[in-house]
Design a protein around this motif. Structure first.
Motif, PDB file in Angstrom:
ATOM      1  N   LYS A   1       4.625 -10.387  -6.428  1.00 18.64           N
ATOM      2  CA  LYS A   1       5.726  -9.913  -6.926  1.00 18.64           C
ATOM      3  C   LYS A   1       5.417  -9.081  -7.200  1.00 18.64           C
ATOM      4  O   LYS A   1       4.524  -8.702  -8.770  1.00 18.64           O
ATOM      5  N   GLY A   2       5.870  -7.128  -7.033  1.00 24.08           N
ATOM      6  CA  GLY A   2       5.098  -5.848  -8.054  1.00 24.08           C
ATOM      7  C   GLY A   2       5.931  -4.723  -7.638  1.00 24.08           C
ATOM      8  O   GLY A   2       6.684  -4.948  -6.001  1.00 24.08           O
ATOM      9  N   LEU A   3       5.176  -3.958  -7.436  1.00 20.56           N
ATOM     10  CA  LEU A   3       5.183  -2.546  -6.896  1.00 20.56           C
ATOM     11  C   LEU A   3       4.263  -1.439  -7.096  1.00 20.56           C
ATOM     12  O   LEU A   3       2.974  -1.529  -7.744  1.00 20.56           O
ATOM     13  N   ASN A   4       4.335  -0.578  -6.125  1.00 19.99           N
ATOM     14  CA  ASN A   4       3.286   0.382  -6.660  1.00 19.99           C
ATOM     15  C   ASN A   4       3.626   2.109  -6.698  1.00 19.99           C
ATOM     16  O   ASN A   4       4.525   2.759  -5.869  1.00 19.99           O
ATOM     17  N   ALA A   6       0.794  -1.436   0.130  1.00 19.69           N
ATOM     18  CA  ALA A   6       0.186  -0.192   0.379  1.00 19.69           C
ATOM     19  C   ALA A   6       0.810   1.515  -0.269  1.00 19.69           C
ATOM     20  O   ALA A   6       0.129   2.529  -0.307  1.00 19.69           O
ATOM     21  N   ILE A   7       2.146   0.941   0.527  1.00 23.60           N
ATOM     22  CA  ILE A   7       2.922   2.215   0.561  1.00 23.60           C
ATOM     23  C   ILE A   7       3.413   2.952  -1.153  1.00 23.60           C
ATOM     24  O   ILE A   7       3.793   1.349  -1.483  1.00 23.60           O
ATOM     25  N   ALA A   8       3.123   3.855  -1.464  1.00 24.27           N
ATOM     26  CA  ALA A   8       3.793   4.180  -2.915  1.00 24.27           C
ATOM     27  C   ALA A   8       5.531   4.003  -3.194  1.00 24.27           C
ATOM     28  O   ALA A   8       6.946   4.154  -2.075  1.00 24.27           O
ATOM     29  N   SER A   9       6.242   2.639  -3.741  1.00 25.57           N
ATOM     30  CA  SER A   9       7.313   2.460  -4.127  1.00 25.57           C
ATOM     31  C   SER A   9       8.198   2.701  -5.809  1.00 25.57           C
ATOM     32  O   SER A   9       6.774   2.031  -5.679  1.00 25.57           O
ATOM     33  N   SER A  40      -2.189   2.657  -6.562  1.00 27.41           N
ATOM     34  CA  SER A  40      -2.314   0.700  -7.308  1.00 27.41           C
ATOM     35  C   SER A  40      -1.950  -0.324  -6.989  1.00 27.41           C
ATOM     36  O   SER A  40      -0.213   0.476  -6.813  1.00 27.41           O
ATOM     37  N   PHE A  41      -1.681  -1.317  -6.448  1.00 29.82           N
ATOM     38  CA  PHE A  41      -0.005  -2.205  -6.314  1.00 29.82           C
ATOM     39  C   PHE A  41      -0.467  -3.424  -7.475  1.00 29.82           C
ATOM     40  O   PHE A  41      -1.197  -3.619  -8.476  1.00 29.82           O
ATOM     41  N   VAL A  42       0.860  -2.934  -8.686  1.00 24.60           N
ATOM     42  CA  VAL A  42       1.057  -3.504 -10.555  1.00 24.60           C
ATOM     43  C   VAL A  42       1.656  -4.417 -10.127  1.00 24.60           C
ATOM     44  O   VAL A  42       2.688  -4.739  -9.358  1.00 24.60           O
ATOM     45  N   VAL A  43       1.400  -5.592 -10.167  1.00 23.54           N
ATOM     46  CA  VAL A  43       1.221  -7.418 -10.592  1.00 23.54           C
ATOM     47  C   VAL A  43       1.942  -7.503 -11.073  1.00 23.54           C
ATOM     48  O   VAL A  43       1.799  -7.921 -12.681  1.00 23.54           O
ATOM     49  N   LYS A  44       3.016  -8.465 -10.602  1.00 30.87           N
ATOM     50  CA  LYS A  44       4.102  -8.434 -11.657  1.00 30.87           C
ATOM     51  C   LYS A  44       4.563 -10.196 -11.869  1.00 30.87           C
ATOM     52  O   LYS A  44       4.624 -10.639 -13.306  1.00 30.87           O
ATOM     53  N   VAL A  85      -5.253  -2.357  -0.861  1.00 33.27           N
ATOM     54  CA  VAL A  85      -5.022  -2.220  -2.097  1.00 33.27           C
ATOM     55  C   VAL A  85      -5.254  -2.188  -3.158  1.00 33.27           C
ATOM     56  O   VAL A  85      -5.081  -3.699  -2.841  1.00 33.27           O
ATOM     57  N   PRO A  86      -6.026  -1.622  -4.334  1.00 30.95           N
ATOM     58  CA  PRO A  86      -6.426  -2.242  -5.356  1.00 30.95           C
ATOM     59  C   PRO A  86      -5.478  -3.145  -5.616  1.00 30.95           C
ATOM     60  O   PRO A  86      -4.195  -2.842  -6.476  1.00 30.95           O
ATOM     61  N   LEU A  87      -5.183  -4.156  -6.829  1.00 32.84           N
ATOM     62  CA  LEU A  87      -4.586  -4.979  -7.758  1.00 32.84           C
ATOM     63  C   LEU A  87      -5.017  -4.740  -8.746  1.00 32.84           C
ATOM     64  O   LEU A  87      -5.717  -4.269  -9.813  1.00 32.84           O
ATOM     65  N   ASN A  88      -3.650  -4.063  -9.416  1.00 35.43           N
ATOM     66  CA  ASN A  88      -3.473  -3.194 -10.913  1.00 35.43           C
ATOM     67  C   ASN A  88      -2.754  -4.894 -11.160  1.00 35.43           C
ATOM     68  O   ASN A  88      -2.013  -5.030 -11.859  1.00 35.43           O
ATOM     69  N   LEU A  89      -4.108  -5.892 -12.403  1.00 37.82           N
ATOM     70  CA  LEU A  89      -3.999  -7.393 -13.403  1.00 37.82           C
ATOM     71  C   LEU A  89      -3.620  -7.133 -14.314  1.00 37.82           C
ATOM     72  O   LEU A  89      -2.643  -8.470 -15.617  1.00 37.82           O
ATOM     73  N   LYS A  90      -3.376  -5.596 -14.820  1.00 42.05           N
ATOM     74  CA  LYS A  90      -3.043  -5.928 -16.502  1.00 42.05           C
ATOM     75  C   LYS A  90      -1.392  -6.562 -16.738  1.00 42.05           C
ATOM     76  O   LYS A  90      -1.784  -7.154 -18.298  1.00 42.05           O
TER      77      LYS A  90
END
Length: 665
Positions: free
Chosen positions: A311-314, A245-248, A319-323, A290-295
């Protein structure tokens, strides 16, 4: 005949083949609703079940009614947002929503974003069929054919199910294995040992005493325990884990629970990729969501309550972009030493074990007549002769129409029972007592049983003395795991196959739904991994009286009444987790269609209902061959380097040596 036409005939029987208009109608419906053949067959069974029909006879009128039924169901789902929702009724409409920012001001794990993102448009599944492998077998209705294979289970079945098939096999898993001869009732020597893998005292807790902090601790512990398991399995350094949930700008590994965008969404709401959030524990993310970004993810299957490692980043904090989705480590398979296997072989005289499994209700919805149960007991004593009978509730269903409205009348009884508890003692217990006393019987309750004092899951066992059951009966809790000689069996009487509705994409979307849910159960290490559990309700009308000085009026109000469901007791959900290993056989009854499949080398069985509404249902008979310790027998653990040959460990490989026959009641 094309492959699709052949599959239609296999699903719906020979009548579909004889009349080409049926096949064209089916193909047209598949095109309209974007259904696979299996999708359509499941809807057909749902239609029959909902309308209390006695058989699966194909008629033009029934097919028209089916199309109307499907259309009505889709319209109902499209309008799930209520009268105030602005959802277009077209199936091809794409609804664009604005993603809300997460409210990070609340440190509580229950702090929620204010705007729900739940979409009411569902992406139709294109194809359920998959290729059968030792890790996952597709259970299709086809003509009986069994190609022998030592490494791949095969399924043979009879197309079309009707009332004329009573007592007949309608589907078989591993048809190349010879069925067991059963118990020798004349000699009746001790054939196996039953070893309970649970502590019955832990199920004696009082229900309806949940505390918020206790529930929060249990939910947190589920996430934190998986975090430890994942870190040890993948040898991750502690600094790679972070708060999603923390921007990084740096990639992190996040572990949490899949939750909806709002806790206020209806129980039957259809989720999508835009409505999924990740909830952290208080330890690794102060309970934020935190919302999930699954694109970036091509294949996934997510459901509410699922523990996931992502595994991903925000980068923006929104939103948390899932890689990448990191797979959860699986539990190991149960193993037994060579010495113990020899003892078990000697005990069962090198013969196959025969087990029968049936799940209630045991009466139709129109009456409380147990004629079919009487017939089954006669068949058990005279034909099947199993070594073990596993009977799952409900025995007396509290949601039965006759029980619900109080019009209880038991046929062929001179004196009607005074209480609900008396019904079991005066009707069901006398029938069960007629089972040969050399046959061992296990009784496992349901949350719908009127005789159960436990109204929540996990559920304590029924009272054997109160039900006046003889010595050959054992009452186990729900869920439970136990051993029959070396074979580990896990049973849960809570309908996860019906309750779990997942959001899928890619290959996961094409996989058979039963395989997918069984995979989730095994990966999550819990018999009922869904959270929150399903809630079943009904609408009732209430007359409200208003009396004034000179006038009397009545006002009718519509109320929602809770009737049944998963009813989870959260502080005790640890009792519904697997032990240290995955069961060899996993039995979870469901109202949905019966099946027997192999998923990750586990035999997964749904015996379905013994009685379905006002028609006969199904039950299961297992024949498990004795363990073979030869070169082509059980899998030996090479890592177990021991000088003593008797201490050598073997995997049970029950999926290779278990035949499962599904019978019509």
């Amino acid at each position: 005949m094309s492959s699709v036409e052949g599959e239609i005939v296999a699903k719906f029987g020979a009548k579909a083949r004889d009349d080409s208009s049926f096949i064209s109608t089916f193909q047209k419906m598949m095109e309209i609703f974007d259904y696979s053949v299996e999708d359509l067959f499941l809807k057909w069974e749902s239609y029959i079940f909902a309308n209390n029909l006695n058989d699966l006879e194909l008629t033009s009128e029934n097919l028209k009614s089916l199309q109307s039924y499907i259309q009505h169901s889709l319209e109902k789902k499209l309008n799930v947002g209520g009268s105030g929702s602005n959802v277009n009724s077209s199936l091809n409409v794409s609804v664009k929503k604005i993603r809300p920012k997460v409210n990070f001001s609340s440190p509580s794990m229950f702090g929620l974003p204010s705007t729900p993102m739940t979409n009411s448009i569902k992406k139709r599944k294109l194809d359920y069929s998959i290729t059968g492998t030792p890790l996952s077998t597709a259970s299709k209705l086809s003509s009986a054919s069994a190609a022998s294979s030592a490494s791949k289970p095969n399924i043979a079945s009879t197309p079309g199910i009707d009332s004329g098939n009573n007592g007949k096999i309608i589907e078989t898993l591993n048809a190349d294995i010879e069925p067991s001869k059963g118990l020798d009732l004349e000699n009746g020597d001790k054939f196996f040992k039953i070893i309970a893998n649970f502590d019955s005292k832990k199920f004696k807790f009082k229900t309806m005493r949940q505390k918020l902090l206790e529930s929060a601790d249990v939910l947190d512990d589920q996430i934190d325990s998986f975090a430890n398991i994942i870190q040890q399995h993948y040898q991750f350094d502690s600094f790679v884990f972070g708060n999603p949930a923390i921007a990084s700008q740096n990639e992190i590994v996040a572990i949490g629970r899949i939750v909806p965008d709002s806790p206020l969404i209806p129980q039957d709401a259809i989720l999508n990729s835009d409505s999924l959030y990740l909830e952290t524990s208080r330890l690794n993310g102060i309970g934020q969501r935190v919302p999930l970004n699954l694109k970036n993810i091509e294949n996934y299957s997510f459901f509410l309550g699922q523990i996931v490692c992502l595994k991903g980043l925000n980068p923006t904090g929104e939103s948390f972009v899932v890689k990448e989705i990191i797979q959860l480590p699986l539990l190991g398979a149960p193993v037994t030493s060579k010495k113990e296997l020899k003892e078990f072989n000697k005990l069962q005289q090198n013969q196959s074990i025969k087990i029968i499994v049936c799940s209630g209700p045991y009466t139709s919805n129109s009456n409380l007549d147990f004629t079919y149960l009487v017939d089954l007991v006669e068949r058990i004593n005279n034909e099947i002769k199993p070594h073990l009978v596993i009977m799952l509730g409900p025995f007396i269903d509290i949601t039965h129409p006759k029980i619900a409205d109080g019009s209880i009348e038991i046929p062929n009884l001179s004196k009607q029972p005074d209480t609900l508890q008396d019904i079991m003692k005066t009707t069901v217990s006398p029938i069960l007592k007629t089972i040969n006393n050399k046959i061992q019987v296990l009784i496992i309750p349901s949350l719908k049983d009127v005789n159960s004092n436990h109204c929540a899951y996990p559920q304590d066992s029924l009272d054997k003395k109160l039900l006046a059951l003889p010595k050959n009966f054992k009452c186990f809790p729900n869920p439970c795991s136990f051993q029959i000689n070396e074979i580990l069996i896990g049973i849960s009487n809570n309908d996860i196959f019906k309750d779990l509705k997942d959001v899928t994409r890619g290959d996961s979307d094409k996989q058979n739904r039963f395989d997918r849910i069984a995979n989730h159960i095994i990966e999550q290490r819990r018999y009922y991994p869904l959270f929150p559990g399903s809630m079943k309700t009904k609408k009732v009308n209430s007359i409200q009286n208003n009396i004034n000085k000179n006038e009397y009026s009545t006002k009718e109000e519509e109320l929602i009444e809770h009737i049944s469901g998963a009813d989870l007791d959260i502080p005790y959900l640890g009792l519904s987790e697997f032990s240290d290993v995955i069961p060899d056989i996993l039995i979870i009854p469901s109202e949905l269609r019966f099946f027997a499949r192999v998923v990750k080398n586990v035999v997964v069985i749904n015996p379905s209902n013994f009685m379905r509404q006002n028609s006969p249902g199904t039950y299961v008979v297992l024949s498990i061959s004795p363990p073979d310790l030869g070169e082509n027998g059980l899998t030996k653990i090479d890592e177990n380097k021991t000088t003593n040959e008797d201490d050598q460990l073997y995997i049970h490989d029950v999926w290779k040596r278990a035949r499962v026959d599904i019978f019509k009641t």
